[in-house]
Design an enzyme around this catalytic site. Structure first.
Site, PDB file in Angstrom:
ATOM      1  N   CYS A  78      -2.492  21.555  28.739  1.00 34.52           N
ATOM      2  CA  CYS A  78      -3.288  22.640  28.158  1.00 34.52           C
ATOM      3  C   CYS A  78      -4.629  22.103  27.622  1.00 34.52           C
ATOM      4  CB  CYS A  78      -2.474  23.381  27.104  1.00 34.52           C
ATOM      5  SG  CYS A  78      -3.049  25.059  26.891  1.00 34.52           S
ATOM      6  N   HIS A 169       2.420  24.365  28.493  1.00 37.30           N
ATOM      7  CA  HIS A 169       3.050  23.438  27.547  1.00 37.30           C
ATOM      8  C   HIS A 169       4.472  23.137  28.022  1.00 37.30           C
ATOM      9  CE1 HIS A 169       0.281  23.646  23.990  1.00 37.30           C
ATOM     10  NE2 HIS A 169      -0.127  24.717  24.640  1.00 37.30           N
ATOM     11  N   GLU A 171       6.257  20.763  26.985  1.00 37.19           N
ATOM     12  CA  GLU A 171       7.001  20.149  25.873  1.00 37.19           C
ATOM     13  C   GLU A 171       7.636  21.181  24.950  1.00 37.19           C
ATOM     14  OE1 GLU A 171       3.863  20.669  25.979  1.00 37.19           O
ATOM     15  OE2 GLU A 171       3.133  21.137  23.964  1.00 37.19           O
TER      16      GLU A 171
END
Ligand code: GLN
Length: 200
Positions: A78, A169, A171
């Site tokens: 991002c 994202h 994660e």
């Protein structure tokens, strides 16, 4: 292997957690000293203009470029992808200018500021979980860039040699397959004759 996560702002903890869960050491990077001995670097999401300001304040912009020159793999997610890009639509000056992609910021509209989808990623899987938060997209790529995923007709994941960049994202989900892919890039680099100890 030791992977650094730029920790000036943004989604740091979640990356550290994913890296550790895959059996690597994860180090927060806040200053020049934190870069030494790294085998890979993750640039997390957040706000790219703020991160740029902090990179300058912490005198990390040029040291990260030097690390890149050693061939150290880097993964931008991002805002981290925005930092890596050579060109940003509407901005005179990009940030690290390492990855040969043109980026447009905040591409997925106000209505859908933030959403989670499953996307197909070349070589990895057709159901990769991806969280988009005021996400950028890749408008165009240079000749050495491999496009690994598109969503809604836009490029959202690409690789150019040592650089991996995604709009979303990874994660923020339980899905560690993309981080695993990056760690394999780091492992391959470590095995290559190009790998040398970094001493900046
Ligand atoms: N919109 C942010 C930017 O332009 C990126 C958002 C994010 O990293 N989730 O920097």
């Amino acid at each position: 292997m030791k992977i650094g996560v730029l920790a000036l702002q943004g989604a740091v903890r979640e990356h550290i957690h994913q890296i550790q869960s895959l059996g690597c050491e994860a180090n927060e990077v806040k200053s020049l000293n934190d870069l030494s001995g790294l085998n890979g670097l993750v640039l997390p999401g957040g706000e790219s203009t703020t991160m740029r300001r902090l990179l300058e304040r912490h005198q990390l912009l040029n040291p990260i470029r030097s690390l890149a020159q050693l061939g150290i793999p880097m993964f931008g997610t991002c805002a981290g992808l925005i930092l890596l890009a050579k060109e940003i639509v509407g901005d005179d000056e990009a940030h690290l200018k390492l990855m040969d992609v043109v980026i447009e910021r905040n591409s997925f509209g106000r209505q859908a500021d933030s959403f989670e989808v499953e996307i197909a990623v070349d070589q990895i899987g057709d159901d990769i979980s991806a969280v988009f938060i005021r996400a950028p997209h890749i408008v165009s790529v240079g000749p050495n860039v491999e496009i690994l995923a598109e969503f809604d007709g836009r490029i959202v994941l690409a690789k150019e040699g040592q650089y991996l960049g995604c709009s979303f994202h990874p994660e923020l989900t339980e899905d560690t397959r993309l981080m695993h892919y990056f760690i394999e890039m780091v492992r391959d680099f470590n095995k290559s004759p190009l790998a040398k100890s970094n001493s900046i």
